[in-house]
Design an enzyme around this catalytic site. Sequence first.
Site, PDB file in Angstrom:
ATOM      1  N   SER A  48      20.136  38.943  -3.055  1.00 34.27           N
ATOM      2  CA  SER A  48      19.684  37.581  -2.747  1.00 34.27           C
ATOM      3  C   SER A  48      19.360  36.826  -4.038  1.00 34.27           C
ATOM      4  CB  SER A  48      18.486  37.630  -1.796  1.00 34.27           C
ATOM      5  OG  SER A  48      18.145  36.339  -1.345  1.00 34.27           O
ATOM      6  N   HIS A 163      19.260  32.960   4.672  1.00 27.51           N
ATOM      7  CA  HIS A 163      20.577  33.596   4.801  1.00 27.51           C
ATOM      8  C   HIS A 163      21.162  33.418   6.205  1.00 27.51           C
ATOM      9  CE1 HIS A 163      20.553  35.181   0.776  1.00 27.51           C
ATOM     10  NE2 HIS A 163      19.339  35.651   0.969  1.00 27.51           N
TER      11      HIS A 163
END
Length: 279
Positions: A48, A163
């Site tokens: 991430s 996400h």
Amino acid sequence: KVIFEDETMLNNTKYTQPSIFLISAIILNILGLEYTLEKSPSIVAGHSLGEWTATLAGGALTFDDALDLIFYRAKFMDAAAPKGFGGMTALIGPPKLENKYSFYNMVKETLEEENKEVYIANFNAYNQIVISGKLKDLEDIEEVFRKKRVRRIIRLNVSGPFHTPFMKEAADNLRDIMEKRDFKDAFIPIVSNVDASLTAFEMDIKNKLYKQIFSPVNWVKVVEKIKEMGINLLFEIGPKNVLKNLVKKIAPEIEVINIERVKDLEKIGPIIEKINKGE
């Protein structure tokens, strides 16, 4: 203020992202000053936000540009998730699975059947998946997984449904800013969170960093790619040793050295010396 006066601010992505990046970048810089690798690392990767540190380490961005873009990334992601709108939940499956992907397939099929605005956000390990979405839908889905006797269901202390498609607007806004920054081709390939492909060209790097904001982090595929390349040693740079534990679950034969604090650098010297000698 975030560090010394109100640590609860770190639960807000607007402050979490720059803080984590700064710590990782400082350790990365000290590592580069203290030790010299005679051969460049084969790859860099990050989970991430960590993919931005990997992009810095790979030489595709300067520190100033990376920090500036992360500030905007955090700002836009925070704006896309008003307080109480959404969240994320970790699902922990059994330690022994029928096959590597059985837990993932069960989660994916359940989300499709329930048809709620909840998505797989992180495929962290074969038995560890994070789902993300609207708060009410997330609560309903958690109840479904309780009935399916998922071993552990943990609501994460985050400020939004990251996400997922809910972050598409944030990604679009960031892309406009990214176009004004000076990206370069990476001198160390970056393993993308989006599809585990090796990325080194400037345009590809920008595109993958754009897509990962609203796409799942496929950490399992990233580690499988690293294993496939025959890499057997990784350095994890940054707070805590989460990735070390995840790698152990996916590919236990890969050694991971965690560098969380400056004092952890002391254990690196002998390892770097062995690498430089080709041992």
